[in-house]
Design a protein around this motif. Structure first.
Motif, PDB file in Angstrom:
ATOM      1  N   SER A 418     -15.534 102.978 132.059  1.00 49.69           N
ATOM      2  CA  SER A 418     -15.711 102.428 130.709  1.00 49.69           C
ATOM      3  C   SER A 418     -15.014 103.274 129.654  1.00 49.69           C
ATOM      4  N   TYR A 419     -14.810 104.577 129.950  1.00 51.98           N
ATOM      5  CA  TYR A 419     -14.092 105.442 129.012  1.00 51.98           C
ATOM      6  C   TYR A 419     -12.582 105.206 129.080  1.00 51.98           C
ATOM      7  N   MET A 420     -12.155 104.368 130.021  1.00 50.89           N
ATOM      8  CA  MET A 420     -10.749 104.026 130.146  1.00 50.89           C
ATOM      9  C   MET A 420     -10.500 102.633 129.591  1.00 50.89           C
ATOM     10  N   GLY A 421     -11.461 102.131 128.812  1.00 50.47           N
ATOM     11  CA  GLY A 421     -11.321 100.823 128.189  1.00 50.47           C
ATOM     12  C   GLY A 421     -11.403  99.685 129.177  1.00 50.47           C
ATOM     13  N   VAL A 422     -12.039  99.929 130.345  1.00 47.50           N
ATOM     14  CA  VAL A 422     -12.119  98.927 131.407  1.00 47.50           C
ATOM     15  C   VAL A 422     -13.573  98.709 131.774  1.00 47.50           C
ATOM     16  N   GLY A 423     -13.979  97.444 131.916  1.00 44.53           N
ATOM     17  CA  GLY A 423     -15.333  97.137 132.340  1.00 44.53           C
ATOM     18  C   GLY A 423     -15.526  97.451 133.817  1.00 44.53           C
ATOM     19  N   VAL A 479      -3.163  94.442 122.204  1.00 46.20           N
ATOM     20  CA  VAL A 479      -4.461  93.770 122.127  1.00 46.20           C
ATOM     21  C   VAL A 479      -4.763  93.098 123.467  1.00 46.20           C
ATOM     22  N   GLU A 480      -5.896  93.436 124.034  1.00 41.49           N
ATOM     23  CA  GLU A 480      -6.358  92.774 125.258  1.00 41.49           C
ATOM     24  C   GLU A 480      -7.214  91.581 124.857  1.00 41.49           C
ATOM     25  N   THR A 481      -6.896  90.412 125.407  1.00 38.75           N
ATOM     26  CA  THR A 481      -7.608  89.192 125.040  1.00 38.75           C
ATOM     27  C   THR A 481      -8.322  88.619 126.265  1.00 38.75           C
ATOM     28  N   GLY A 482      -9.467  88.010 126.018  1.00 43.64           N
ATOM     29  CA  GLY A 482     -10.253  87.425 127.095  1.00 43.64           C
ATOM     30  C   GLY A 482     -11.724  87.440 126.773  1.00 43.64           C
ATOM     31  N   ASP A 483     -12.571  87.262 127.803  1.00 43.28           N
ATOM     32  CA  ASP A 483     -14.027  87.257 127.648  1.00 43.28           C
ATOM     33  C   ASP A 483     -14.554  88.639 128.028  1.00 43.28           C
ATOM     34  N   PHE A 484     -15.117  89.343 127.061  1.00 47.19           N
ATOM     35  CA  PHE A 484     -15.556  90.720 127.287  1.00 47.19           C
ATOM     36  C   PHE A 484     -17.053  90.827 127.576  1.00 47.19           C
ATOM     37  N   ASP A 485     -17.705  89.693 127.784  1.00 51.74           N
ATOM     38  CA  ASP A 485     -19.130  89.705 128.113  1.00 51.74           C
ATOM     39  C   ASP A 485     -19.367  89.784 129.617  1.00 51.74           C
ATOM     40  N   VAL A 486     -18.349  89.437 130.422  1.00 54.89           N
ATOM     41  CA  VAL A 486     -18.524  89.425 131.881  1.00 54.89           C
ATOM     42  C   VAL A 486     -18.655  90.848 132.414  1.00 54.89           C
ATOM     43  N   PHE A 487     -17.728  91.711 132.025  1.00 53.47           N
ATOM     44  CA  PHE A 487     -17.784  93.127 132.403  1.00 53.47           C
ATOM     45  C   PHE A 487     -17.767  93.949 131.115  1.00 53.47           C
ATOM     46  N   PRO A 488     -18.917  94.095 130.493  1.00 52.63           N
ATOM     47  CA  PRO A 488     -18.973  94.703 129.154  1.00 52.63           C
ATOM     48  C   PRO A 488     -18.691  96.202 129.163  1.00 52.63           C
ATOM     49  N   LEU A 489     -18.197  96.678 128.042  1.00 52.91           N
ATOM     50  CA  LEU A 489     -17.993  98.103 127.807  1.00 52.91           C
ATOM     51  C   LEU A 489     -19.185  98.660 127.035  1.00 52.91           C
ATOM     52  N   SER A 490     -19.312  99.981 127.059  1.00 54.51           N
ATOM     53  CA  SER A 490     -20.267 100.654 126.180  1.00 54.51           C
ATOM     54  C   SER A 490     -19.529 100.991 124.888  1.00 54.51           C
TER      55      SER A 490
END
Length: 742
Positions: A418-423, A479-490
């Motif tokens: 998550s610290y790498m901007g990835v869910g 800019v990363e686009t998509g649905d960010f609720d599936v694999f959410p970040l902190s």
């Protein structure tokens, strides 16, 4: 380490003539247009277009196994002629002949490669074998957090590969007349219609990324060193006061026969000046060797710069500074001679008079504890002033052990993604840019939707948008686009964007753009200005930490990469099979699991941090041994009369020893408790400050309870028990008869 790191990076960048600005580009390229613009631009000193052949990992073999699961882009290039040179391990410009290859140091380390080993490329009927003749240091692509690596081959081999395998990509590189013009030049390039199907990176980012892995290790070492300086001051105090305690009769005699306090101070100070001088100089010499152990990773990737007088001068100054600290605090302790008389020197403990509690603990009221344990607790409670320094040392020792262990465990934990901007997900599929990328991406989504083993998935596309800056001109924003609720970040602040009018910024971008939650950002979307509200701030240590997330339609003209993250329905046991399935179906896609992604990105940093953690653990134990030994020796010397009385009353040596062990363990228990609390609060804060410059300013420790809360305290407890038993052996010599004779 900092001197070595900064000088080596400067040397690498100087020898390689690192470009100031690089525009990455995938697709067709009009070289003439770029050349004409660059020649007409007064800011440009030199420019060149570097063509790279990108080869799928499934076609590259180190030995018998292909690089199927690699997250790295494997780029084959010819050595450059003007600048951006690729260097060997002697910092010389790499030159290879037909049939030879120079391999990035990343693969030398990961694959344990040696000069003379063979590399194979197999793509259908095309096959080619190369002999490794050198390993490459690449100022642009050295660090493991950069997911591209350049292999050097000859011009003839390059043309052969170009005709038979891989896809062409380009680096449009510029060296400027003045490096201060980087920002101005980047804006000028982005405002043209020149090739730009890829990210723009610059000299400053190259420096940051090269410093990242070794910088983290150096920062942790500095943290441990600062703690050691605090402990060193306590060591000085303990050592001198313990010595004064043992010599109090000699001190009183010297004062009684008229020797001045100044001369007595000189007598003691000269001894510590000699020891401090020898210690500081020995430490300086030892550091020249020990430093190589912790800088081995840096020396492999960056190389060691030629030593100058400044390098030795600054490090020697550090040793002299430590020597000065020792002498200063020795003087501070010896100033106490000015305020005590000869009689006081015989009576006073080095910690000062014991402060007795108003509410005395009476042995007669004890019902639950054994006599030695009760007396030990009674001593600690009623003489808090004496024991507070020992308590502080135990707190610091616990802190020094637990913080590096927690940080190491955090880096190794799956949640660090998550610290790498990835869910956090089971698998990650990266599609490279190609002419039919849109079709391949659509086919991938369709395939995932029909896969019955997939529990959930999230397609994400990163593209570049123009963003209005504070000066009224436009920069480019990934800019990363998509649905960010599936694999959410902190999120550090706020939350993920919920609609097309919201955008989340990385921590580095938030600070750079001076935007916080609720502020607005203006993007150019489909040729129109669109005002976006900042909904959240997240952490990202990749790509220099300069990213953003939004629910916009992605910019098809400026797509950087396509990613699909997915979770499987079972417990994850079939991940390896699924990786193989998707690799075969969507070659040359990069398919990795979470553990593999983290290891390939942060493996070098984790290895170095393990060394630092072991160092911190050993130093903390040794410090605990030293201070406990000094303290108990001083205490036994001070209480020799009380010990003699205990023995005359019939208390055995074992019972008396148990009293001192229980005292030490009581203080240790309180120290470990406070040290653990500080590790999870102040420790997190310190590590966050260290990581802030890399894009992660709010680290939350992932704690292994067994290591942090059980093994570390047990190790300290066992150490303290053994040290206490050894340090109080002198109580055998205490007796009433000896005390009367004296």
């Amino acid at each position: 380490m900092i001197m070595e790191l900064t000088s080596s990076i400067h040397h690498l960048f100087t020898e390689s003539k690192t470009p100031h600005v690089v525009q990455m580009h995938a697709g067709k390229l009009d070289k003439m247009k770029v050349n004409e613009w660059a020649q007409a631009n007064e800011m440009v000193d030199k420019h060149q277009i570097v063509e790279m052949i990108n080869i799928d990992g499934a076609h590259l073999f180190f030995g018998a196994e292909a690089e199927k699961n690699s997250i790295m882009d494997l780029d084959f290039v010819v050595q450059n002629q003007d600048f951006d040179f690729l260097l060997d391990l002697d910092s010389k410009i790499v030159q290879v002949n037909d049939g030879e290859i120079a391999v990035p140091v990343y693969y030398m380390q990961q694959k344990k490669l040696s000069i003379g080993d063979r590399i194979h490329i197999k793509d259908g009927s095309f096959s080619r074998t190369y002999k490794i003749v050198a390993f490459v240091r690449d100022a642009q692509m050295n660090p493991s957090i950069i997911h591209s690596k350049r292999f050097v081959i000859s011009q003839g081999e390059f043309q052969l590969l170009k005709q038979n395998t891989g896809e062409s990509e380009y680096l449009i590189e510029f060296r400027l007349r003045d490096s201060k013009m980087i920002s101005e030049f980047t804006q000028a390039y982005q405002n043209t219609s020149l090739p730009n199907a890829g990210p723009v990176v610059n000299y400053n980012l190259f420096q940051l990324l090269n410093a990242l892995t070794n910088g983290v290790v150096a920062a942790v070492v500095i943290l441990v060193s600062l703690i050691l300086i605090v402990i060193a001051v306590l060591c000085i105090r303990f050592t001198m006061l313990a010595t004064i305690e043992e010599d109090y009769r000699e001190i009183s005699v010297m004062k009684a026969i008229g020797i001045s306090e100044r001369n007595i101070k000189k007598l003691y100070l000269s001894k510590y000046v000699v020891m401090a001088g020898l210690g500081s100089f020995s430490g300086f010499l030892a550091s020249l060797w020990v430093n190589r152990l912790f800088m081995s990773n840096m020396m492999l990737y960056i190389g060691a710069a030629p030593k100058t007088w400044l390098h030795y001068g600054i490090t020697l100054f550090a040793a002299v500074f430590i020597f000065a600290i020792v002498v200063f605090f020795c003087n501070r302790v010896l100033r106490r001679f000015n305020y005590i008389s000869a009689v006081e020197a015989l009576r006073s403990g080095s910690m000062g008079e014991t402060r007795i509690s108003q509410n005395r603990l009476n042995l007669s009221q004890n019902r639950w504890l054994s006599v030695p344990v009760f007396l030990g607790l009674k001593d600690v409670i009623q003489r808090m002033k004496m024991f507070r320094l020992l308590l502080l040392v135990f707190i610091i020792s616990s802190f020094m052990m637990i913080v590096p262990i927690n940080f190491l465990h955090t880096l190794q934990a799956p949640s660090f993604i998550s610290y790498m901007g990835v869910g956090q997900s089971d698998m990650r599929i990266d599609l490279r840019h190609s002419e039919d990328i849109e079709q391949r991406y659509a086919e991938l989504i369709d395939y995932v939707q029909k896969d019955k083993n997939v529990l959930r998935y999230s397609p994400l596309v990163t593209s570049q948008f123009k963003v209005l800056n504070s000066e009224g001109s436009y920069d480019h924003l990934s800019v990363e686009t998509g649905d960010f609720d599936v694999f959410p970040l902190s999120y550090v602040n706020g939350a993920a964007p919920k609609n097309e009018n919201e955008i989340a910024l990385s921590d580095a971008n938030s600070k750079d753009m001076e935007k916080k939650i609720g502020d607005t950002v203006v993007l150019i979307v489909n040729g129109q200005e669109k005002t976006m509200t900042v909904s959240g701030v997240y952490q990202d240590v990749t790509n220099g930490g300069k990213t953003a997330k939004a629910r916009l339609p992605y910019n098809q003209d400026r797509v950087l990469w396509y990613v699909v993250s997915l979770d499987l329905k079972d417990d994850g046991s079939q991940i390896s099979d699924k990786i193989a399935e998707y690799e075969q179906a969507f070659t040359p896609a990069k398919v990795t699991d979470l553990k593999g992604y983290l290891y390939q990105t942060l493996g070098g940093t984790i290895h170095q941090l393990k060394l630092v953690t072991v160092l911190a653990l050993v130093v903390a134990v040794l410090v605990a041994i030293l201070i406990t030994s000094l303290f108990l020796k001083m205490l036994v010397a001070k209480e020799s009369g009380d010990i003699a009385i205990f023995r005359s009353l019939g208390f055995g040596l074992t019972t008396i020893k148990f009293k001192y062990v229980s005292m030490s363990l009581t203080v240790l228990g309180a120290g470990v408790l406070v040290g653990t609390i500080l590790s999870n609060t102040a420790g997190e804060w310190l590590i966050s400050k260290i990581m802030a410059s890399f894009g992660a300013s709010h680290i939350v420790f992932v704690i292994d309870p067994l290591q942090a809360y059980v093994l570390c305290p047990l190790l300290l407890a066992a150490t303290i028990i053994c040290t206490a038993l050894i340090s109080i052996q002198s109580i055998k010599e205490s007796s009433i008869s000896k005390m009367i004779i004296e």
